[in-house]
Design an enzyme around this catalytic site. Structure first.
Site, PDB file in Angstrom:
ATOM      1  N   GLU A  51       0.890  -1.298   0.078  1.00  0.00           N
ATOM      2  CA  GLU A  51      -0.215  -0.019  -0.353  1.00  0.00           C
ATOM      3  C   GLU A  51       0.723   1.277   0.005  1.00  0.00           C
ATOM      4  O   GLU A  51       0.417   2.540  -1.215  1.00  0.00           O
ATOM      5  CB  GLU A  51      -0.986   0.128   0.908  1.00  0.00           C
ATOM      6  CG  GLU A  51      -2.141  -1.043   1.275  1.00  0.00           C
ATOM      7  CD  GLU A  51      -1.785  -2.665   1.925  1.00  0.00           C
ATOM      8  OE1 GLU A  51      -2.596  -3.216   0.902  1.00  0.00           O
ATOM      9  OE2 GLU A  51      -0.561  -2.301   1.849  1.00  0.00           O
ATOM     10  N   HIS A  87      -9.807  -5.429   9.989  1.00  0.00           N
ATOM     11  CA  HIS A  87     -11.051  -5.234   8.633  1.00  0.00           C
ATOM     12  C   HIS A  87     -12.511  -3.977   8.777  1.00  0.00           C
ATOM     13  O   HIS A  87     -12.758  -4.791   7.958  1.00  0.00           O
ATOM     14  CB  HIS A  87     -10.934  -7.069   7.670  1.00  0.00           C
ATOM     15  CG  HIS A  87      -9.721  -7.413   7.132  1.00  0.00           C
ATOM     16  ND1 HIS A  87      -9.473  -7.561   8.746  1.00  0.00           N
ATOM     17  CD2 HIS A  87      -9.531  -7.177   6.081  1.00  0.00           C
ATOM     18  CE1 HIS A  87      -8.386  -8.665   7.919  1.00  0.00           C
ATOM     19  NE2 HIS A  87      -7.997  -8.276   6.663  1.00  0.00           N
TER      20      HIS A  87
END
Length: 332
Positions: free
Chosen positions: A64, A133
């Site tokens: 990322e 998450h």
């Protein structure tokens, strides 16, 4: 519903916005993990790789920070990247590029450059994805000067805000609640923009203003229907944009209703509702209040995996109804 409007899901509305932006401007391209042939973790990108090719719908490595750096660099070089994080939680790995680079370069160079970058974040709880998450981190980004933060609650606003974000010369963070992806609603066929920085009053009322965003807008509307059957008239405001926030609409609403309930999924402490409450405390609406301002936010804990505990960790309709009753009836 006229011929120029049809029902789409929230995910389809986002996909249509990206497709229309790519058709209109060759500088727009998509990047992210598994957004190509797989279509994205939540199937938002869908078949766009087949329509526009791998040069404009680019799968990135599971890295990322590096991918975010590529997106910032591409924006500086004249492209208009739309970068999807698989989950908003993974943005924590890219904060250097988002917060120290994208948000600051225009300021540091005296406005000589801009960073027309969009980042999309599937966010929020409710899918059983547990602590790493399921977070609601939008307040983190709304704290940073140089970033704009939007959080659409309907398919209509999902398309319109994403198109406005792609047009914007500055970095825009788009938070998409995962439970909304399958929600359906009317969406015009033609491209349109929802103004960044403008809230929407979805239900007028006289007794209480509920200010919410994302999934909490729908829970607030459901709560308002329950309260209406009990003779209480609740106004529901969808923030739509967290930064810049629409102070004028919120202050005017609270001045009319004289009560405020802030509902948000993120952790209660230092959340978006805290900013709304402080704004009212510093405005002319404060002297018109007939009850203390109330914040209803997420629990002070990571999101649990267990479904019952997960629901208990964030405000539900019953929680909103109970808090609103207390504010309106004065039992605080």
């Amino acid at each position: 519903m006229d011929a120029a409007t049809r029902e789409l899901s929230y995910a389809q509305a986002l996909q249509e916005a990206m497709a229309q932006a790519m058709e209109a401007d060759e500088r727009v391209f998509l990047m992210g993990e598994d957004i190509g042939v797989y279509g994205g973790a939540f199937q938002v990108t869908g078949d766009l790789v087949h329509r526009f090719g791998e040069q404009r719908v680019m799968d990135t490595p599971i890295a990322e920070l590096g991918a975010a750096g590529v997106a910032v660099g591409a924006a500086l070089a004249g492209s208009r990247p739309v970068f999807e994080f698989q989950f908003s939680d993974f943005a924590t790995l890219a904060m250097e590029q988002i917060v120290n680079q994208a948000a600051k370069i225009r300021f540091m160079l005296g406005g000589a450059v801009s960073v027309p970058l969009v980042m999309r974040f599937p966010a929020g709880s409710g899918t059983g994805a547990a602590a790493q998450h399921s977070q609601s981190l939008e307040a983190w980004f709304a704290h940073v000067p140089g970033l704009k933060v939007v959080q659409p609650a309907t398919p209509h606003d999902a398309k319109g805000l994403l198109l406005a974000a792609i047009d914007d010369p500055d970095p825009v963070m788009v938070f998409e609640h995962k439970l909304l992806y399958k929600m359906r609603g009317p969406v015009p066929v033609e491209p349109y923009r929802v103004p960044i920085g403008k809230a929407a009053i979805l239900r007028p009322g006289r007794d209480l203003s509920i200010v919410a965003s994302a999934i909490m807008v729908h829970r607030a509307l459901e709560a308002a229907e329950t309260l209406a059957r009990e003779g209480m008239d609740v106004e529901v405001i969808d923030l739509r944009t967290l930064r810049p926030m629409d102070h004028e609409t919120i202050v005017a609403s609270v001045s009319r209703t004289t009560r405020l309930l802030c509902v948000y999924e993120g952790v209660k402490t230092l959340g978006i509702g805290t900013e709304v409450a402080a704004m009212i405390a510093e405005s002319e609406a404060f002297d018109r209040l007939d009850a203390p301002i109330r914040r209803l936010g997420g629990a002070e804990c990571p999101i649990p995996y267990n479904p019952e505990l997960e629901r208990a960790a964030v405000p539900q309709v019953a929680d909103i109804v109970a808090a609103a009753r207390e504010l309106i009836r004065g039992a605080v």
